[in-house]
Write a protein that holds these residues in place. Structure first.
Motif, PDB file in Angstrom:
ATOM      1  N   ALA A  19      50.068 -16.749 -14.972  1.00 30.38           N
ATOM      2  CA  ALA A  19      49.719 -17.521 -16.173  1.00 30.38           C
ATOM      3  C   ALA A  19      48.795 -16.714 -17.077  1.00 30.38           C
ATOM      4  N   LEU A  20      47.868 -15.997 -16.466  1.00 30.00           N
ATOM      5  CA  LEU A  20      46.934 -15.169 -17.255  1.00 30.00           C
ATOM      6  C   LEU A  20      47.694 -14.050 -17.975  1.00 30.00           C
ATOM      7  N   GLU A  21      48.711 -13.537 -17.313  1.00 31.15           N
ATOM      8  CA  GLU A  21      49.507 -12.480 -17.944  1.00 31.15           C
ATOM      9  C   GLU A  21      50.330 -13.058 -19.104  1.00 31.15           C
ATOM     10  N   GLN A  22      50.910 -14.209 -18.858  1.00 31.44           N
ATOM     11  CA  GLN A  22      51.808 -14.787 -19.861  1.00 31.44           C
ATOM     12  C   GLN A  22      51.050 -15.377 -21.058  1.00 31.44           C
ATOM     13  N   HIS A  23      49.973 -16.114 -20.783  1.00 30.18           N
ATOM     14  CA  HIS A  23      49.282 -16.860 -21.852  1.00 30.18           C
ATOM     15  C   HIS A  23      47.989 -16.194 -22.321  1.00 30.18           C
ATOM     16  N   SER A 168      47.547 -15.216 -27.826  1.00 30.14           N
ATOM     17  CA  SER A 168      47.100 -14.289 -28.882  1.00 30.14           C
ATOM     18  C   SER A 168      46.887 -12.866 -28.358  1.00 30.14           C
ATOM     19  N   HIS A 169      46.899 -12.684 -27.038  1.00 28.75           N
ATOM     20  CA  HIS A 169      46.766 -11.315 -26.501  1.00 28.75           C
ATOM     21  C   HIS A 169      47.986 -10.481 -26.871  1.00 28.75           C
ATOM     22  N   GLN A 170      49.071 -11.158 -27.298  1.00 30.72           N
ATOM     23  CA  GLN A 170      50.274 -10.411 -27.678  1.00 30.72           C
ATOM     24  C   GLN A 170      50.517 -10.447 -29.183  1.00 30.72           C
ATOM     25  N   LEU A 200      42.186 -13.873 -28.324  1.00 32.30           N
ATOM     26  CA  LEU A 200      41.242 -14.425 -29.318  1.00 32.30           C
ATOM     27  C   LEU A 200      40.521 -15.644 -28.745  1.00 32.30           C
ATOM     28  N   HIS A 201      39.224 -15.712 -28.985  1.00 33.64           N
ATOM     29  CA  HIS A 201      38.423 -16.832 -28.478  1.00 33.64           C
ATOM     30  C   HIS A 201      37.094 -16.849 -29.240  1.00 33.64           C
ATOM     31  N   ALA A 202      36.298 -17.893 -29.003  1.00 37.54           N
ATOM     32  CA  ALA A 202      34.973 -17.993 -29.625  1.00 37.54           C
ATOM     33  C   ALA A 202      34.184 -19.079 -28.895  1.00 37.54           C
ATOM     34  N   GLY A 203      32.877 -18.938 -28.861  1.00 37.05           N
ATOM     35  CA  GLY A 203      32.039 -20.044 -28.417  1.00 37.05           C
ATOM     36  C   GLY A 203      32.175 -21.157 -29.464  1.00 37.05           C
ATOM     37  N   GLY A 204      32.350 -22.408 -29.041  1.00 37.49           N
ATOM     38  CA  GLY A 204      32.524 -23.508 -29.995  1.00 37.49           C
ATOM     39  C   GLY A 204      31.192 -23.950 -30.594  1.00 37.49           C
TER      40      GLY A 204
END
Ligand SMILES: O=C(O)CCC(=O)C(=O)O
Ligand SMILES: [Fe+2]
Length: 283
Positions: A19-23, A168-170, A200-204
């Motif tokens: 899942a980590l690889e795919q998403h 978003s890693h892809q 992509l990520h961020a602290g909310g």
């Protein structure tokens, strides 16, 4: 609204890894049990109250990224043995590092182990990729980083749970997420959102709650890349000596031995492996 795939900590690692690889991101529920959380609180509570949310930062960019409502505790492996042994060396995290990082190095290491207590009023961070700290390393490149935010309190949308963009890693670098592509890593204390350095990520934003959103932000990287935190200074020999050899290796005390791959030997002292010097009392 986007969702992050969720698994219990006893799920086969292959399923979590797939899942980590795919998403590009997964939530692992119950990574830390309540007794470990209590032990961590005992180590951290006295230290965090001395931390100043309005502390000076390295430069204006870093100051804007974190804002003035976040208490930081850095170099955690040098401040809490429980963090070093039970969080940094957690078997689920290391198994995922084996899968994602080991193909690209002889050994991986901790990149940083940092606690953020994001207080009421904390703004959302800008969306980013953690691996951009190595901006001079051209793309395409192999997986260089695995990162996680471990919840030490319940993470909710209101108190600023981490925002993550699955897939978003892809993506091409210039693509920005639509609101509907952003998932909120709501999770119970002891759970973790694990993501690739390219996700992509961020602290909310902690805009409406009156709670401190306490979490570990930590990541691992290839053993031959410079780390964000200077771990052997953050955890000097006098402190590192009491830790397990596995923890010492993750902190950069071990050499990066690529001789068997026809590469070289990085990080030696007196032409030897510092791990051996540490155990012989010579460091
Ligand atoms: O604390 C969070 O939710 C995310 C923190 C983060 O992404 C960072 O500081 O790079
Ligand atoms: Fe980040």
């Amino acid at each position: 609204m986007a969702e992050i795939a969720r698994y219990g900590a006893d799920t086969p690692l292959e399923t979590i890894g797939n899942a980590l690889e795919q998403h590009g991101a997964v939530i692992v529920e119950g990574l830390l049990d309540s007794s470990t959380l209590a032990e961590l609180d005992r180590d951290i509570d006295p230290l965090i109250s001395a931390s100043n949310p309005a502390q000076a930062h390295l430069n204006e960019g870093v100051a804007a990224f974190f804002g003035k409502h976040v208490r930081h505790l850095t170099g955690l492996a040098g401040k809490s043995d429980v963090f070093a042994e039970k969080v940094m060396c957690h078997p689920v995290l290391l198994a995922l590092c084996d899968r994602f990082l080991l193909p690209n190095c002889a050994d991986y290491q901790l990149n940083l182990g940092h606690m953020m207590d994001r207080g009421p009023g904390a703004n959302a961070q800008p969306m980013h990729r953690d691996e951009d700290v190595w901006i001079h390393f051209n793309r395409p490149r192999p997986v260089v980083q695995l990162a996680t935010v471990v919840a030490l309190v319940d993470f909710t949308r209101e108190n600023g749970a981490t925002l993550v963009v699955p897939g978003s890693h892809q993506w091409p670098r210039e693509r920005q997420p639509e609101a509907s592509e952003i998932a909120v890593a709501e999770m119970r204390a002891g759970s973790a959102v694990i993501y690739q350095g390219s996700t992509l990520h961020a602290g909310g934003a902690n805009a409406t709650s009156d709670q401190w959103r306490r979490g570990f932000h930590m990541s691992y990287t290839l053993g031959w890349l410079r780390t964000e935190e200077n771990n052997v200074l953050a955890v000097p020999p006098a402190r590192a000596r009491r830790l397990s050899r596995r923890a010492q290796r993750l902190l950069g005390y071990g050499v990066h031995d690529a001789i068997r791959d026809n590469g070289g030997y990085l990080g030696m002292v007196e032409m030897r492996d510092p791990l051996d010097l540490l155990s012989e009392g010579q460091l």
